[in-house]
Design a protein around this motif. Structure first.
Motif, PDB file in Angstrom:
ATOM      1  N   UNK A 198       1.024  -1.497  -0.047  1.00  0.00           N
ATOM      2  CA  UNK A 198      -0.055   0.009   0.001  1.00  0.00           C
ATOM      3  C   UNK A 198       1.172   1.197  -0.286  1.00  0.00           C
ATOM      4  N   UNK A 199       0.286   2.482  -0.653  1.00  0.00           N
ATOM      5  CA  UNK A 199       1.159   3.527  -0.631  1.00  0.00           C
ATOM      6  C   UNK A 199       0.960   4.304   0.726  1.00  0.00           C
ATOM      7  N   UNK A 200       1.851   5.222   0.802  1.00  0.00           N
ATOM      8  CA  UNK A 200       1.871   6.097   2.166  1.00  0.00           C
ATOM      9  C   UNK A 200       2.141   7.305   1.668  1.00  0.00           C
ATOM     10  N   UNK A 201       1.720   8.217   2.671  1.00  0.00           N
ATOM     11  CA  UNK A 201       1.904   9.679   2.327  1.00  0.00           C
ATOM     12  C   UNK A 201       3.670  10.118   1.651  1.00  0.00           C
ATOM     13  N   UNK A 202       4.362   9.465   2.313  1.00  0.00           N
ATOM     14  CA  UNK A 202       5.886   9.451   1.803  1.00  0.00           C
ATOM     15  C   UNK A 202       6.008   8.675   0.505  1.00  0.00           C
ATOM     16  N   UNK A 203       5.659   7.691   0.195  1.00  0.00           N
ATOM     17  CA  UNK A 203       5.886   7.085  -0.918  1.00  0.00           C
ATOM     18  C   UNK A 203       4.899   7.366  -2.199  1.00  0.00           C
ATOM     19  N   UNK A 204       3.959   8.118  -1.880  1.00  0.00           N
ATOM     20  CA  UNK A 204       2.915   8.522  -3.005  1.00  0.00           C
ATOM     21  C   UNK A 204       3.792   9.253  -4.172  1.00  0.00           C
ATOM     22  N   UNK A 205       3.213   8.643  -5.224  1.00  0.00           N
ATOM     23  CA  UNK A 205       3.612   9.323  -6.604  1.00  0.00           C
ATOM     24  C   UNK A 205       2.549   9.558  -7.519  1.00  0.00           C
ATOM     25  N   UNK A 206       2.444  10.586  -8.333  1.00  0.00           N
ATOM     26  CA  UNK A 206       1.249  10.570  -9.273  1.00  0.00           C
ATOM     27  C   UNK A 206       1.513   9.373 -10.298  1.00  0.00           C
ATOM     28  N   UNK A 207       0.332   9.252 -10.961  1.00  0.00           N
ATOM     29  CA  UNK A 207       0.133   8.107 -11.930  1.00  0.00           C
ATOM     30  C   UNK A 207       0.914   8.506 -13.048  1.00  0.00           C
ATOM     31  N   UNK A 208       1.044   9.806 -13.436  1.00  0.00           N
ATOM     32  CA  UNK A 208       1.906   9.989 -14.795  1.00  0.00           C
ATOM     33  C   UNK A 208       3.378   9.945 -14.402  1.00  0.00           C
ATOM     34  N   UNK A 209       3.815  10.201 -12.933  1.00  0.00           N
ATOM     35  CA  UNK A 209       5.019   9.824 -12.581  1.00  0.00           C
ATOM     36  C   UNK A 209       5.360   8.378 -12.606  1.00  0.00           C
ATOM     37  N   UNK A 210       4.322   7.685 -12.291  1.00  0.00           N
ATOM     38  CA  UNK A 210       4.776   6.089 -12.299  1.00  0.00           C
ATOM     39  C   UNK A 210       5.020   5.632 -13.789  1.00  0.00           C
ATOM     40  N   UNK A 265       9.677  15.884   2.896  1.00  0.00           N
ATOM     41  CA  UNK A 265       9.574  15.944   1.412  1.00  0.00           C
ATOM     42  C   UNK A 265       8.984  14.454   0.902  1.00  0.00           C
ATOM     43  N   UNK A 266       7.781  14.616   0.182  1.00  0.00           N
ATOM     44  CA  UNK A 266       7.375  13.315  -0.334  1.00  0.00           C
ATOM     45  C   UNK A 266       8.005  12.907  -1.665  1.00  0.00           C
ATOM     46  N   UNK A 267       7.699  11.712  -1.799  1.00  0.00           N
ATOM     47  CA  UNK A 267       8.328  11.350  -3.286  1.00  0.00           C
ATOM     48  C   UNK A 267       7.851  11.933  -4.440  1.00  0.00           C
ATOM     49  N   UNK A 268       6.412  12.214  -4.693  1.00  0.00           N
ATOM     50  CA  UNK A 268       5.897  13.155  -5.646  1.00  0.00           C
ATOM     51  C   UNK A 268       6.665  14.477  -5.703  1.00  0.00           C
ATOM     52  N   UNK A 269       7.052  14.942  -4.735  1.00  0.00           N
ATOM     53  CA  UNK A 269       7.832  16.235  -4.684  1.00  0.00           C
ATOM     54  C   UNK A 269       9.455  16.231  -5.131  1.00  0.00           C
ATOM     55  N   UNK A 270       9.873  15.260  -4.544  1.00  0.00           N
ATOM     56  CA  UNK A 270      11.310  15.212  -4.800  1.00  0.00           C
ATOM     57  C   UNK A 270      11.901  14.559  -6.319  1.00  0.00           C
ATOM     58  N   UNK A 271      10.569  13.761  -6.721  1.00  0.00           N
ATOM     59  CA  UNK A 271      10.999  13.180  -8.193  1.00  0.00           C
ATOM     60  C   UNK A 271      11.078  14.158  -9.352  1.00  0.00           C
ATOM     61  N   UNK A 272      10.268  15.371  -9.399  1.00  0.00           N
ATOM     62  CA  UNK A 272      10.683  16.194 -10.299  1.00  0.00           C
ATOM     63  C   UNK A 272      11.713  17.274 -10.152  1.00  0.00           C
ATOM     64  N   UNK A 273      12.428  17.153  -8.850  1.00  0.00           N
ATOM     65  CA  UNK A 273      13.663  18.084  -8.536  1.00  0.00           C
ATOM     66  C   UNK A 273      14.880  17.177  -9.094  1.00  0.00           C
ATOM     67  N   UNK A 274      14.726  15.924  -9.211  1.00  0.00           N
ATOM     68  CA  UNK A 274      15.816  15.215  -9.703  1.00  0.00           C
ATOM     69  C   UNK A 274      17.130  15.301  -8.671  1.00  0.00           C
ATOM     70  N   UNK A 275      16.752  15.698  -7.387  1.00  0.00           N
ATOM     71  CA  UNK A 275      17.875  15.609  -6.374  1.00  0.00           C
ATOM     72  C   UNK A 275      17.215  15.432  -5.186  1.00  0.00           C
TER      73      UNK A 275
END
Length: 283
Positions: free
Chosen positions: A115-127, A166-176
């Motif tokens: 199950x996803x959690x707030x920290x591991x959440x990614x948007x569908x388009x990110x997946x 910081x959550x996964x969906x926030x850090x992924x666009x940063x690429x850092x």
């Protein structure tokens, strides 16, 4: 390999505080590959600790300081022995392992780690963006390794771009980000493909002339459930299997389950200074 770890957290408060209640998750585990030889907690102002094991099997120490204080220092000293050999890249996903992986019993048993959690959440388009590059999880072992390498290549290790919340969906666009971000993104993608994955908190021994990063404080990586084998550690920050240099403290669904320090107090703001040293005693 035998290590000594010294971990000091010092809280500096803006003014006197009191009624301080704290939970510590800094005691390394003992398991089939890791043995805790010695452990000591020192608290200033002095306080007794009470220990229990939480739902995820982690050691939790609780202490209470009733009197007023301007700073709080918590130092833990651990001695740990680890013996582990690399093997995940040598495993072939057999028909029997595939049967287990696709079974309802397997999914139900590891549902907490699917199950996803707030920290591991990614948007569908990110997946979809990541899966389009990595491929599907028909072979969960190869998929996990490809995903680890992809995240390692795409994300730059930088301690200044993200925060502890910081959550996964926030850090992924940063690429850092830091090891916590690498782990949360990888876990989010693994779970979306039906691969049970959990967050690991611990320490990393870097040593001399090493390319590994993430030893400034506690380190974080991922454990993947390999059908018929068990939990296997993968470190996306360094693109390596978690072996003798990775010292495990605790595991959970995400950072929130294994936060090293949690507490409440009555008073004003605070600043935290963290110092961690990992010393190789014997090899």
């Amino acid at each position: 390999m035998k290590f000594q770890i010294e971990h000091t957290n010092t809280f500096y408060y803006d003014n006197f505080v009191d009624q301080s209640m704290n939970h510590i998750r800094l005691k390394p585990r003992t398991d089939e590959c890791q043995r805790l030889l010695a452990y000591r907690t020192e608290i200033t102002p002095g306080s007794m600790t009470k220990e229990h094991i939480d739902l995820w099997g982690n050691h939790v120490e609780t202490f209470f300081i009733p009197e007023k204080h301007e700073h709080l220092t918590l130092k833990t000293t651990s001695t740990v022995s680890i013996q582990k050999s690399p093997f995940i890249r040598m495993i072939e996903c057999s028909d029997e392992m595939q049967t287990i992986f696709h079974s309802e019993l397997f999914r139900h048993h590891y549902l907490a780690y699917l199950n996803e959690t707030p920290y591991t959440f990614l948007y569908k388009e990110q997946h979809e963006e990541i899966i389009n590059e990595v491929g599907d999880a028909k072979d969960p072992i190869r998929f996990s390794l490809r995903l680890m390498e992809y995240i390692n290549q795409l994300i730059r290790y930088d301690t200044t771009t993200t925060q502890v919340n910081t959550k996964a969906y926030e850090s992924w666009p940063l690429r850092s980000g830091v090891c916590q971000d690498f782990a949360h993104i990888m876990i989010g993608v693994l779970r979306s493909q039906g691969v049970p994955a959990r967050y690991v908190s611990g320490y990393l021994y870097v040593g001399e002339d090493s390319a590994l990063v993430g030893d400034a404080a506690t380190h974080a990586w991922v454990e993947v459930m390999v059908p018929g084998i068990g939990w296997v550690g993968l470190d996306p920050t360094n693109n390596v299997e978690a072996l003798e240099q990775h010292i495990r403290i605790g595991t959970g669904r995400d950072y929130a389950d294994v936060s090293p320090l949690q507490g409440v107090y009555r008073g004003g703001g605070q600043n935290l200074d963290v110092k961690v040293s990992v010393t190789l005693l014997d090899q």
